[in-house]
Design a protein around this motif. Structure first.
Motif, PDB file in Angstrom:
ATOM      1  N   VAL A 250       1.004  -1.147  -0.060  1.00 59.26           N
ATOM      2  CA  VAL A 250      -0.115   0.103  -0.068  1.00 59.26           C
ATOM      3  C   VAL A 250       0.763   1.138  -0.068  1.00 59.26           C
ATOM      4  O   VAL A 250       0.557   2.174  -0.698  1.00 59.26           O
ATOM      5  CB  VAL A 250      -0.968  -0.044   1.051  1.00 59.26           C
ATOM      6  CG1 VAL A 250      -1.826   1.320   1.212  1.00 59.26           C
ATOM      7  CG2 VAL A 250      -2.003  -1.350   1.115  1.00 59.26           C
ATOM      8  N   HIS A 251       1.957   1.223   0.906  1.00 56.43           N
ATOM      9  CA  HIS A 251       2.979   2.382   0.931  1.00 56.43           C
ATOM     10  C   HIS A 251       3.347   2.623  -0.655  1.00 56.43           C
ATOM     11  O   HIS A 251       3.503   3.756  -0.988  1.00 56.43           O
ATOM     12  CB  HIS A 251       3.890   2.118   1.878  1.00 56.43           C
ATOM     13  CG  HIS A 251       5.016   3.311   1.855  1.00 56.43           C
ATOM     14  ND1 HIS A 251       4.865   4.577   2.472  1.00 56.43           N
ATOM     15  CD2 HIS A 251       6.168   3.375   1.448  1.00 56.43           C
ATOM     16  CE1 HIS A 251       6.068   5.148   2.378  1.00 56.43           C
ATOM     17  NE2 HIS A 251       6.731   4.512   1.883  1.00 56.43           N
ATOM     18  N   GLU A 252       4.013   1.577  -1.173  1.00 56.46           N
ATOM     19  CA  GLU A 252       4.649   1.723  -2.508  1.00 56.46           C
ATOM     20  C   GLU A 252       3.455   2.282  -3.628  1.00 56.46           C
ATOM     21  O   GLU A 252       3.894   2.857  -4.192  1.00 56.46           O
ATOM     22  CB  GLU A 252       5.245   0.466  -2.919  1.00 56.46           C
ATOM     23  CG  GLU A 252       6.423  -0.056  -2.106  1.00 56.46           C
ATOM     24  CD  GLU A 252       7.448   0.631  -2.279  1.00 56.46           C
ATOM     25  OE1 GLU A 252       7.747   1.170  -3.469  1.00 56.46           O
ATOM     26  OE2 GLU A 252       8.280   1.096  -1.363  1.00 56.46           O
ATOM     27  N   LEU A 253       2.281   1.955  -3.498  1.00 55.01           N
ATOM     28  CA  LEU A 253       1.251   2.250  -4.443  1.00 55.01           C
ATOM     29  C   LEU A 253       1.062   3.679  -4.016  1.00 55.01           C
ATOM     30  O   LEU A 253       0.841   4.414  -5.170  1.00 55.01           O
ATOM     31  CB  LEU A 253       0.057   1.515  -4.195  1.00 55.01           C
ATOM     32  CG  LEU A 253      -0.145   0.167  -5.036  1.00 55.01           C
ATOM     33  CD1 LEU A 253      -1.275  -0.691  -4.405  1.00 55.01           C
ATOM     34  CD2 LEU A 253      -0.077   0.588  -6.332  1.00 55.01           C
ATOM     35  N   GLU A 254       1.046   4.279  -2.968  1.00 53.37           N
ATOM     36  CA  GLU A 254       0.609   5.612  -2.450  1.00 53.37           C
ATOM     37  C   GLU A 254       1.776   6.378  -2.986  1.00 53.37           C
ATOM     38  O   GLU A 254       1.545   7.397  -3.424  1.00 53.37           O
ATOM     39  CB  GLU A 254       0.681   5.588  -1.044  1.00 53.37           C
ATOM     40  CG  GLU A 254      -0.834   5.210  -0.383  1.00 53.37           C
ATOM     41  CD  GLU A 254      -0.806   5.074   1.088  1.00 53.37           C
ATOM     42  OE1 GLU A 254       0.562   5.434   1.776  1.00 53.37           O
ATOM     43  OE2 GLU A 254      -1.803   4.832   1.524  1.00 53.37           O
TER      44      GLU A 254
END
Length: 94
Positions: free
Chosen positions: A26-30
């Protein structure tokens, strides 16, 4: 001097999406979504290609892990049509 991507533990394509924990995914996508516009406007052709590829990989993994994710009504075609219809009604003279 070696380039940072020459290090054996760092791969230019990043860590496999399958190997990322949910929070990291999720962090990488954000991060990718946050930097997309700047990459699109100012990045090299190669940077844009890599950004697009990585975003697709991470998004596919997210959808695989969370197939029943929350989809809000306003983010569907029917919801968009309802907003347009409401805007038309509001713009009518009384």
């Amino acid at each position: 001097m070696r380039h940072p991507t020459d290090a054996p533990h760092i791969r230019p394509e990043g860590i496999s999406p399958h190997a990322l924990g949910n929070d990291t995914l999720v962090h990488e996508l954000e991060q990718l979504h946050r930097t997309r516009h700047e990459t699109f406007l100012y990045g090299s052709e190669e940077a844009l290609k890599r950004h697009t590829l990585r975003t697709g990989q991470l998004e596919a993994e997210y959808l695989h892990r969370f197939p029943n994710r929350l989809v809000t009504a306003g983010r569907t075609r029917a919801g968009a049509r309802a907003r347009e219809a409401a805007a038309r009604v509001e713009s009518l003279p009384e």
